[in-house]
Design a protein around this motif. Structure first.
Motif, PDB file in Angstrom:
ATOM      1  N   GLU A  85       0.827  -1.207   0.000  1.00 41.66           N
ATOM      2  CA  GLU A  85       0.000   0.000   0.000  1.00 41.66           C
ATOM      3  C   GLU A  85       0.859   1.253   0.000  1.00 41.66           C
ATOM      4  O   GLU A  85       0.511   2.257  -0.630  1.00 41.66           O
ATOM      5  CB  GLU A  85      -0.941  -0.002   1.199  1.00 41.66           C
ATOM      6  N   ASP A 115       1.781   2.062  -3.507  1.00 42.53           N
ATOM      7  CA  ASP A 115       0.693   2.112  -4.490  1.00 42.53           C
ATOM      8  C   ASP A 115       0.952   3.217  -5.513  1.00 42.53           C
ATOM      9  O   ASP A 115       1.312   4.350  -5.153  1.00 42.53           O
ATOM     10  CB  ASP A 115      -0.633   2.362  -3.772  1.00 42.53           C
ATOM     11  N   VAL A 166      -4.249  -2.757  -5.571  1.00 47.01           N
ATOM     12  CA  VAL A 166      -3.052  -1.931  -5.570  1.00 47.01           C
ATOM     13  C   VAL A 166      -2.447  -1.917  -6.967  1.00 47.01           C
ATOM     14  O   VAL A 166      -2.593  -2.872  -7.739  1.00 47.01           O
ATOM     15  CB  VAL A 166      -1.995  -2.417  -4.558  1.00 47.01           C
ATOM     16  N   ASP A 167      -1.800  -0.825  -7.298  1.00 49.21           N
ATOM     17  CA  ASP A 167      -1.090  -0.670  -8.566  1.00 49.21           C
ATOM     18  C   ASP A 167       0.378  -0.468  -8.239  1.00 49.21           C
ATOM     19  O   ASP A 167       0.820   0.657  -7.993  1.00 49.21           O
ATOM     20  CB  ASP A 167      -1.656   0.516  -9.342  1.00 49.21           C
ATOM     21  N   VAL A 168       1.115  -1.546  -8.183  1.00 54.00           N
ATOM     22  CA  VAL A 168       2.512  -1.508  -7.747  1.00 54.00           C
ATOM     23  C   VAL A 168       3.385  -2.224  -8.767  1.00 54.00           C
ATOM     24  O   VAL A 168       3.087  -3.344  -9.182  1.00 54.00           O
ATOM     25  CB  VAL A 168       2.689  -2.181  -6.367  1.00 54.00           C
TER      26      VAL A 168
END
Length: 208
Positions: free
Chosen positions: A112, A115, A155-157
């Motif tokens: 997080e 992110d 999430v965009d990781v």
């Protein structure tokens, strides 16, 4: 390493500026080739595996990839070998209040924190098998489930993994999941050992 041409990716001046900003000085042609390949793949949202001995600059190469990417979030680094086994999942994915003894508040995990940015999982070979299963799921579904939570969060990781181990041998020894290995390594960058090059790597901070 892919036979890439930096000239098709970005101006040399932009690369040199990024190198200067993170304190990485590269003089040897072999190291320059690795850096240029890293710059070429930086805008791509896939995972990257960085291989190299301790002290060769794996974390700084990951910082370079993030700096040259289009990601708006933070660069977050985590040394997987420094996490107590019982806290690995909480560290990676977070936990909710009351999830376990001592969990007096909600805790945000590294995914997080990163992110919309980049998460470096350094010493990925040290990750316990139980956590490897959950990491694979996150890489596939882009969803995390904090410890003790009944729900998941998207999430965009962009994940970059690094290790000084031979993960192929770790897979054969059943200490590392084969499916996770292939998920982490669509792009692999290998940093030459210091003894094989005369590149000067310096940073005000530590190298991985």
């Amino acid at each position: 390493i892919y036979p890439l041409s930096l000239h098709d990716a970005l101006p040399i001046s932009l690369l040199d500026s990024a190198l200067e900003s993170i304190g990485l000085v590269v003089e040897h042609p072999a190291m320059r080739k690795v850096v240029e390949s890293a710059a070429y793949v930086a805008p791509v949202a896939t995972t990257v595996l960085i291989l190299g001995e301790t002290g060769t600059g794996k974390e700084m190469l990951a910082q370079l990839i993030h700096a040259l990417s289009r990601r708006r979030g933070r660069f977050v680094a985590l040394n997987c070998g420094a996490i107590p086994g019982e806290l690995v999942e909480s560290t990676l994915f977070g936990h909710v209040k009351g999830a376990f003894t001592g969990a007096s508040t909600n805790h945000t995990g590294k995914f997080e924190e990163a992110d919309e940015g980049t998460l470096l999982l350094d010493e990925i070979g040290e990750l316990p098998l139980s956590a490897q299963v959950k990491l694979l799921r996150v890489l596939q579904d882009h969803l995390i489930e904090p410890v003790g939570s009944n729900g998941s969060r998207q999430v965009d990781v962009r994940v970059i993994a690094a290790t000084n181990r031979n993960l192929g041998e770790e897979v054969k020894a059943k200490r590392f999941r084969e499916d996770l290995f292939y998920r982490l390594s669509p792009i692999t960058l290998t940093i030459p050992p210091l003894r094989e090059r005369r590149s000067k790597i310096r940073s005000e901070e530590h190298t991985s």
